[in-house]
Every structure is written in structure tokens, then in C-alpha cells.
Scaffold this motif. Structure first.
Motif, short mmCIF file in Angstrom:
data_model
loop_
_atom_site.label_atom_id
_atom_site.label_comp_id
_atom_site.label_asym_id
_atom_site.label_seq_id
_atom_site.Cartn_x
_atom_site.Cartn_y
_atom_site.Cartn_z
N UNK A 54 5.63 -41.57 -12.77
CA UNK A 54 4.56 -40.58 -12.66
C UNK A 54 3.25 -41.05 -13.25
N UNK A 55 3.33 -41.88 -14.28
CA UNK A 55 2.11 -42.40 -14.92
C UNK A 55 1.29 -43.27 -13.98
N UNK A 56 1.91 -43.75 -12.91
CA UNK A 56 1.22 -44.65 -11.98
C UNK A 56 0.67 -43.94 -10.74
N UNK A 57 0.72 -42.61 -10.74
CA UNK A 57 0.34 -41.86 -9.53
C UNK A 57 -1.15 -41.52 -9.46
N UNK A 58 -1.91 -41.83 -10.48
CA UNK A 58 -3.34 -41.51 -10.44
C UNK A 58 -3.97 -41.61 -11.81
N UNK A 59 -5.29 -41.45 -11.86
CA UNK A 59 -6.01 -41.53 -13.14
C UNK A 59 -7.03 -40.41 -13.31
N UNK A 60 -6.95 -39.37 -12.48
CA UNK A 60 -7.95 -38.30 -12.56
C UNK A 60 -7.91 -37.59 -13.90
N UNK A 61 -6.71 -37.33 -14.41
CA UNK A 61 -6.59 -36.66 -15.72
C UNK A 61 -7.09 -37.59 -16.83
N UNK A 62 -6.79 -38.89 -16.71
CA UNK A 62 -7.28 -39.86 -17.70
C UNK A 62 -8.80 -39.89 -17.72
N UNK A 63 -9.42 -39.81 -16.56
CA UNK A 63 -10.89 -39.79 -16.50
C UNK A 63 -11.45 -38.56 -17.20
N UNK A 64 -10.78 -37.42 -17.02
CA UNK A 64 -11.24 -36.19 -17.68
C UNK A 64 -11.18 -36.32 -19.19
N UNK A 65 -10.05 -36.80 -19.70
CA UNK A 65 -9.88 -36.93 -21.16
C UNK A 65 -10.80 -38.01 -21.72
N UNK A 66 -10.91 -39.13 -21.02
CA UNK A 66 -11.70 -40.25 -21.53
C UNK A 66 -13.20 -40.09 -21.41
N UNK A 67 -13.63 -39.28 -20.46
CA UNK A 67 -15.06 -39.19 -20.19
C UNK A 67 -15.64 -37.78 -20.24
N UNK A 68 -14.80 -36.76 -20.24
CA UNK A 68 -15.33 -35.41 -20.06
C UNK A 68 -15.15 -34.45 -21.21
N UNK A 69 -14.60 -34.90 -22.36
CA UNK A 69 -14.36 -33.99 -23.47
C UNK A 69 -15.35 -34.21 -24.61
N UNK A 70 -15.43 -35.44 -25.13
CA UNK A 70 -16.38 -35.74 -26.20
C UNK A 70 -17.14 -37.02 -25.86
N UNK A 71 -18.23 -37.22 -26.56
CA UNK A 71 -19.05 -38.43 -26.40
C UNK A 71 -19.32 -39.00 -27.79
N UNK A 72 -18.37 -39.74 -28.35
CA UNK A 72 -18.55 -40.27 -29.71
C UNK A 72 -19.58 -41.39 -29.74
N UNK A 73 -20.19 -41.64 -30.89
CA UNK A 73 -21.15 -42.75 -30.98
C UNK A 73 -20.45 -44.09 -30.81
N UNK A 74 -21.22 -45.09 -30.41
CA UNK A 74 -20.65 -46.42 -30.22
C UNK A 74 -20.35 -47.06 -31.58
N UNK A 75 -19.41 -48.00 -31.58
CA UNK A 75 -19.13 -48.77 -32.79
C UNK A 75 -18.06 -48.16 -33.66
N UNK A 76 -18.03 -48.61 -34.91
CA UNK A 76 -16.97 -48.23 -35.85
C UNK A 76 -16.93 -46.72 -36.09
N UNK A 77 -18.11 -46.11 -36.17
CA UNK A 77 -18.15 -44.66 -36.42
C UNK A 77 -17.44 -43.90 -35.31
N UNK A 78 -17.71 -44.27 -34.07
CA UNK A 78 -17.07 -43.61 -32.94
C UNK A 78 -15.57 -43.84 -32.90
N UNK A 79 -15.14 -45.02 -33.27
CA UNK A 79 -13.70 -45.32 -33.30
C UNK A 79 -12.99 -44.48 -34.35
N UNK A 80 -13.65 -44.23 -35.47
CA UNK A 80 -13.07 -43.35 -36.50
C UNK A 80 -12.92 -41.93 -35.94
N UNK A 81 -13.90 -41.49 -35.14
CA UNK A 81 -13.82 -40.17 -34.52
C UNK A 81 -12.60 -40.08 -33.61
#
Length: 332
Positions: A54-81
Motif C-alpha cells: 500500500x505504501x507504493x500506491x501513491x504520494x498524495x498524502x505524503x505531499x500534504x504532510x510534507x508541504x501543506x502543514x507547516x513551513x519550518x525555517x531552513x537549517x538546523x533550527x527547522x530540523x529541530x522543529x
């Protein structure tokens, strides 16, 4: 330093994925095990394999979580977030697993990301949270409940002249298919959420662009972690879903699994919405049980589950915010 943080966040994300698997294993197989359609080990093996596929059937949900929920700052600070958000989600998963409450790993993850982002004064995409999280969070249990009831009523009507023993034997076989469909939907939904977080960490760490597709190694890693976690099993939650809400028979189990699988596929394929597999199957079980008689559903247990649902996002957000403050202080 940043490369080490990226690797650390990816490891924590895969740990979350593993906890998601053992926390939510019951979603796919509790009904089949409780009706004796499948043995526990056979059900777990099947669920793990279907999660991986099932994990190989698409990436639409991954796009939502990765791009549509928060926008952390770049670099170490964002990685801590991002890392702190994962800590909040893992903590809530472990707490609810310990008490046998089928809460949502999806909403724990989203709550964790939101909590750490707010603590860091980072951007939260409230429009995306409303459209892709809050509205589906409300609608998916209602649809699961209604669809479960409709399928159960249809089964009553179609098989009204069939001997109960013969019907039960047939639906035990049918449950193998419906449980596999449910597990496939779980992989489609929940593995993608971890893919989205790993991709977010790669973007924040400067190792990917927001326009890039999800790398294949990320898909394989997330699929493998959730499958291993699923095979490890979530026996405490399985008891709650399989017996404590309602004593299920094979036709009821088939109806609940079919309804939940349909909602999962529709949400992922049509809307890319990261809905909760836990909420969906639990509400479908309640809908199926309510067709027999309202008293057949143990509403006290259901009330405890709903309380866990309501608490999930704020509780995970609080733990994530505290984790962010602690990590930020340590890395200063």
C-alpha cells in the motif's frame, strides 16, 4: 552538524513509523482475529505485507504532510522543529498504546508538527490544516459509521434466507479479502505520512527541493518500517477494537473492514487527505454494531476512545512544543 541532524530526524521518523505500525496493526486485523477468520500471526503477516504494498500506491498524502502543514525555517533550527514534532507524536502513540486506546497516529503526527512549529514561531498553514486535516477528521468517522451501517443492512437483506452457520463460514473467507483491503489502505495512508516528514527534513536540510518527487529510498524505508511495526503487533489495542466495543461476528467484521477500506482509499486517492485509519475503522465498527441494536455497542468504551481522539492533537502538540524548547536550549 546539519547532516547529522538530518540523519537523526530521519531515524526518529522511521521510529515513529514503526510505532505507527504496532500501534495501528489492530486497525486492519482486529475484526478478523476476533471472529477467528484469521489466526493472529497469519493476520499480522498479511497486514505487514499489504502495508508494504500500500505504501507504493501513491504520494498524495505524503505531499500534504510534507508541504501543506507547516513551513519550518531552513537549517538546523527547522530540523529541530521537525524532530520535536516527531517526539510529540511518538510519545502520544506510546501512552495510548499502553492504555489500549486506539487513538490516531496521524493526528498525533500532525499535532506534533503544529505544536513544535508554534513553539518556534514557524509558519503553520492553517488553511491546509482546516481543509486537509480538520474537515476530514470530522467527516471520515461519520462516513465510516454510516457506510458500515449501510453495508451491514445490505448484508442482512441479501442473506436473510441463508442459514447463519453457512453465512458465517462464507464471511470468514470474505474477511480475508476485506482485512487485506483494510491493511492495503493503512499502508496507503499511514506510510505516506512518514514519507512526507522525511521529505520535509530533506528540504529543510537543503538536500531536496519542494518541487522534487518523493525519493524511492524514502518510500522503501517508510514502507519497511511500518511493515515491521505491524508485524510486531498491537495486542492491547486489538482487544479494544475486536471485542470491547462490540462482540463481532464474521458478517459484521466484513462490513466494518469494507466500509473503512473504502473511506481510506477515497480520501487518499481523491483528496490526498491524511485521515485516521483508527477513527475510520472504529466508527465503522460502531455503525455496524448499531444496526443490530444500539445497546450492542459498548458506548462507555466508545466514549473513552472519543476522548482520546479529542485529546490527541493538543496533547501531541504540547509534548512537541516542550521537546522543541528543550532541544533548542541544548543546541544553543
Amino acid at each position: 552538524m546539519e547532516l547529522a541532524l538530518v540523519i537523526g530526524v530521519i531515524v526518529v521518523a522511521l521510529v515513529f513509523d514503526y510505532t505507527n505500525g504496532f500501534h495501528d496493526a489492530a486497525n486492519a486485523i482486529a475484526t478478523s482475529v476476533s471472529t477467528r477468520a484469521l489466526t493472529p500471526r497469519a493476520a499480522l503477516f498479511m497486514a505487514a505485507a499489504m502495508n508494504f504494498l500500500g505504501a507504493h500506491l501513491g504520494t498524495a498524502v505524503a505531499d500534504t504532510v510534507g508541504k501543506g502543514i507547516i513551513d519550518p525555517p531552513a537549517g538546523a533550527h527547522g530540523l529541530v522543529v521537525v524532530g520535536s514534532g516527531l517526539v510529540g507524536a511518538i510519545t502520544w502513540n506510546i501512552i495510548t498504546w499502553y492504555f489500549g486506546l486506539p487513538s490516531s497516529s496521524s493526528h498525533a503526527l500532525i499535532g506534533g508538527l503544529m505544536g513544535s512549529a508554534l513553539a518556534a514561531s514557524a509558519v503553520v498553514h492553517w488553511d491546509g490544516v482546516l481543509a486537509k486535516v480538520v474537515v476530514p477528521m470530522i467527516l471520515s468517522p461519520l462516513i465510516g459509521f454510516s457506510l458500515g451501517a449501510i453495508i451491514m443492512i445490505a448484508i442482512f437483506w441479501i442473506f436473510r434466507r441463508t442459514q447463519p452457520g453457512k453465512a458465517n463460514r462464507g464471511f470468514r473467507y470474505a474477511q480475508t479479502v476485506s482485512a487485506a483491503a483494510m491493511a492495503l489502505g493503512h499502508g496507503l495512508q499511514d506510510a505516506q505520512k512518514t514519507m512526507g516528514v522525511i521529505f520535509l527534513a530533506l528540504v529543510v536540510g537543503g538536500h531536496a527541493s519542494t518541487d522534487d518527487p518523493i525519493p524511492q529510498w524514502v518510500i522503501l524505508a517508510a514502507a519497511g518500517a511500518i511493515s515491521l511495526g505491524t508485524y510486531a503487533g498491537g495486542w492491547r489495542i486489538m482487544r479494544t477494537l475486536g471485542r470491547r466495543i462490540i462482540a463481532l461476528d464474521p458478517p459484521q467484521g466484513f462490513a466494518a473492514e469494507s466500509a473503512a477500506a473504502g473511506v481510506l482509499y477515497s480520501a487518499a486517492m481523491a483528496f490526498g487527505a491524511p485521515i485516521s485509519t483508527t477513527h475510520t475503522i472504529t466508527s465503522a465498527i460502531m455503525g455496524v454494531g448499531a444496526t443490530k441494536r444500539l445497546s450492542a455497542v459498548r458506548w462507555g468504551v466508545a466514549g473513552n476512545i472519543v476522548t482520546a481522539w479529542v485529546l490527541t492533537i493538543p496533547a501531541a502538540a504540547l509534548v512537541a512544543a516542550l521537546s522543541y524548547l528543550a532541544f533548542h536550549w541544548l543546541l544553543e
